[in-house]
Design an enzyme around this catalytic site. Structure first.
Site, PDB file in Angstrom:
ATOM      1  N   HIS A  51      -0.979 -10.898  -4.924  1.00  0.00           N
ATOM      2  CA  HIS A  51      -2.116 -10.088  -4.463  1.00  0.00           C
ATOM      3  C   HIS A  51      -3.447 -10.803  -4.758  1.00  0.00           C
ATOM      4  O   HIS A  51      -4.366 -10.795  -3.934  1.00  0.00           O
ATOM      5  CB  HIS A  51      -2.171  -8.756  -5.215  1.00  0.00           C
ATOM      6  N   LYS A  54       4.460 -13.002   2.468  1.00  0.00           N
ATOM      7  CA  LYS A  54       5.637 -12.397   1.823  1.00  0.00           C
ATOM      8  C   LYS A  54       6.207 -11.295   2.716  1.00  0.00           C
ATOM      9  O   LYS A  54       7.405 -11.182   2.892  1.00  0.00           O
ATOM     10  CB  LYS A  54       5.200 -11.838   0.471  1.00  0.00           C
ATOM     11  N   SER A  85       6.680 -10.026  -6.475  1.00  0.00           N
ATOM     12  CA  SER A  85       6.671  -8.685  -5.893  1.00  0.00           C
ATOM     13  C   SER A  85       6.471  -7.671  -7.009  1.00  0.00           C
ATOM     14  O   SER A  85       6.974  -7.866  -8.130  1.00  0.00           O
ATOM     15  CB  SER A  85       8.014  -8.421  -5.201  1.00  0.00           C
ATOM     16  N   ARG A 107       7.933  -5.052  -7.215  1.00  0.00           N
ATOM     17  CA  ARG A 107       9.250  -4.466  -7.520  1.00  0.00           C
ATOM     18  C   ARG A 107      10.073  -5.345  -8.464  1.00  0.00           C
ATOM     19  O   ARG A 107      11.067  -4.878  -9.005  1.00  0.00           O
ATOM     20  CB  ARG A 107      10.037  -4.242  -6.227  1.00  0.00           C
TER      21      ARG A 107
HETATM   22  P1  AMP Z   1       1.999  -4.585  -1.523  1.00  0.00           P
HETATM   23  O1  AMP Z   1       1.167  -4.189  -2.684  1.00  0.00           O
HETATM   24  O2  AMP Z   1       3.391  -5.001  -1.891  1.00  0.00           O
HETATM   25  O3  AMP Z   1       1.936  -3.602  -0.381  1.00  0.00           O
HETATM   26  O4  AMP Z   1       1.344  -5.921  -0.953  1.00  0.00           O
HETATM   27  C1  AMP Z   1      -0.006  -5.958  -0.588  1.00  0.00           C
HETATM   28  C2  AMP Z   1      -0.306  -7.275   0.081  1.00  0.00           C
HETATM   29  O5  AMP Z   1       0.002  -8.326  -0.820  1.00  0.00           O
HETATM   30  C3  AMP Z   1       0.538  -7.515   1.331  1.00  0.00           C
HETATM   31  O6  AMP Z   1      -0.266  -8.151   2.323  1.00  0.00           O
HETATM   32  C4  AMP Z   1       1.620  -8.425   0.831  1.00  0.00           C
HETATM   33  O7  AMP Z   1       2.172  -9.252   1.830  1.00  0.00           O
HETATM   34  C5  AMP Z   1       0.861  -9.257  -0.194  1.00  0.00           C
HETATM   35  N1  AMP Z   1       1.786  -9.855  -1.159  1.00  0.00           N
HETATM   36  C6  AMP Z   1       2.672  -9.219  -1.945  1.00  0.00           C
HETATM   37  N2  AMP Z   1       3.398 -10.117  -2.644  1.00  0.00           N
HETATM   38  C7  AMP Z   1       2.952 -11.345  -2.282  1.00  0.00           C
HETATM   39  C8  AMP Z   1       3.312 -12.678  -2.626  1.00  0.00           C
HETATM   40  N3  AMP Z   1       4.274 -12.944  -3.506  1.00  0.00           N
HETATM   41  N4  AMP Z   1       2.634 -13.689  -2.042  1.00  0.00           N
HETATM   42  C9  AMP Z   1       1.650 -13.439  -1.131  1.00  0.00           C
HETATM   43  N5  AMP Z   1       1.265 -12.216  -0.768  1.00  0.00           N
HETATM   44  C10 AMP Z   1       1.916 -11.174  -1.327  1.00  0.00           C
END
Ligand code: AMP
Length: 301
Positions: A45, A158, A194, A196
């Site tokens: 993020h 991702k 992630s 998770r």
């Molecule tokens: P999320 O909080 O999982 O909904 O992710 C928010 C944003 O962060 C989304 O655009 C994801 O694709 C990006 N994101 C999450 N994990 C990664 C990662 N390991 N590398 C790059 N971007 C990420």
């Protein structure tokens, strides 16, 4: 140091605060970037925030665990929430405004009646196993665009299918927001970062890297001349099966724009996979003809 730097970041929880603070941050001709997240921030993020800072003058990030994109039996309740820490990390990354609304602020009348239809792209890859997921994602992203009115929004590779769908939505609906897709950030052993991953046990964490190892082995095979989609998929399965705690959900070689399966892989083909370890759903993907640092990994122009 400017006044803005001293005030940064601001935490806003309501629409009224958001409107007021956006207004006060709006300078003449300044560009505004948005980084939407579900919080529990990690370096993946933060890399999006760094990229957004390069692209705009005012940086808004959002933290919202969007119930619309979780299916029955998924992890909405247990999804990690740690706003104090997110606020501190966002501030260190130069975020001007962190918008962290409660569900009632986003959806005051209950779940919205009008939602975004992702069309056929939403039924492929993860969409086959998570009906309604991309409808929920697109609905909240378009809503955030309406509330924050960014010039540019940054997403991570991702979530490859999500990025493709958001780009498509912007094109098809003329939303007038530039979409930047930033590279995938990995742990040193290759596991895609992630929020998770924190659910994984120590043993599960060791098994989880099998997903990346499988994809990387197939990319090596592609470089050695294997272009058959089914051979590459089989390569992923073989390596993943050496990790007994990892159950693959799907593996596919797809076209980066249409997401249709490709029988014969090309250098822009994306190898995408999902699997479970300890009930934790993991996703990952690679561009077959590109190294991790290759700008093409930032996606499909
Ligand atoms: P999320 O909080 O999982 O909904 O992710 C928010 C944003 O962060 C989304 O655009 C994801 O694709 C990006 N994101 C999450 N994990 C990664 C990662 N390991 N590398 C790059 N971007 C990420």
């Amino acid at each position: 140091m400017s006044a803005r730097v001293l005030r940064r970041p601001l935490l806003v929880r309501t629409r009224e605060e958001l409107e007021r603070e956006l207004e006060s941050l709006r300078g003449d001709g300044e560009r505004r970037a948005l980084v939407p997240t579900m919080g529990s921030l990690h370096p993946g993020h933060l890399s999006l925030m760094d990229r957004a800072r390069e692209l705009a003058d005012v940086l808004v990030a959002s933290v919202f665990v969007n119930p619309l994109q979780f299916g029955p039996g998924e992890d909405l309740e247990r999804y990690p929430r740690e706003l104090d820490r997110d606020f501190r990390l966002a501030g260190e990354r130069g975020v001007d405004l962190l918008f962290a609304p409660d569900v009632e602020v986003m959806y005051p009348d209950g779940h919205p009646r009008v939602r975004m239809d992702p069309g056929p792209l939403g039924d492929r890859l993860c969409g086959r196993f998570r009906p309604g997921h991309f409808q929920g994602v697109l609905s909240v992203v378009v809503k955030l665009f309406g509330m924050i009115r960014p010039d540019v929004a940054v997403f991570g590779r991702k979530d490859f299918q999500q990025a493709v769908l958001i780009r498509r939505a912007v094109l098809d609906l003329e939303l007038g927001v530039e979409i930047e897709v930033a590279p995938l950030v990995r742990e040193p052993d290759g596991l895609a970062m992630s929020s998770r991953n924190r659910y994984l046990t120590d043993e599960g964490r060791r098994q989880a890297v099998g997903l990346y190892r499988g994809l990387a082995a197939a990319r090596d095979a592609y470089r050695d001349g294997d272009v058959s989609g089914s051979v590459l998929v089989e390569r992923v399965r073989a390596v993943a099966s050496e990790h007994s705690g990892l159950q693959l959900q799907y593996v596919q070689v797809v076209d980066p724009v249409t997401l249709e399966a490709r029988n014969e892989a090309g250098s822009d083909s994306v190898l995408a996979a999902a699997g479970f370890v300890d009930d934790v759903r993991l996703i990952d993907n690679l561009v077959l003809g590109a190294g991790e640092d290759d700008p093409r990994c930032a996606l499909l122009e």
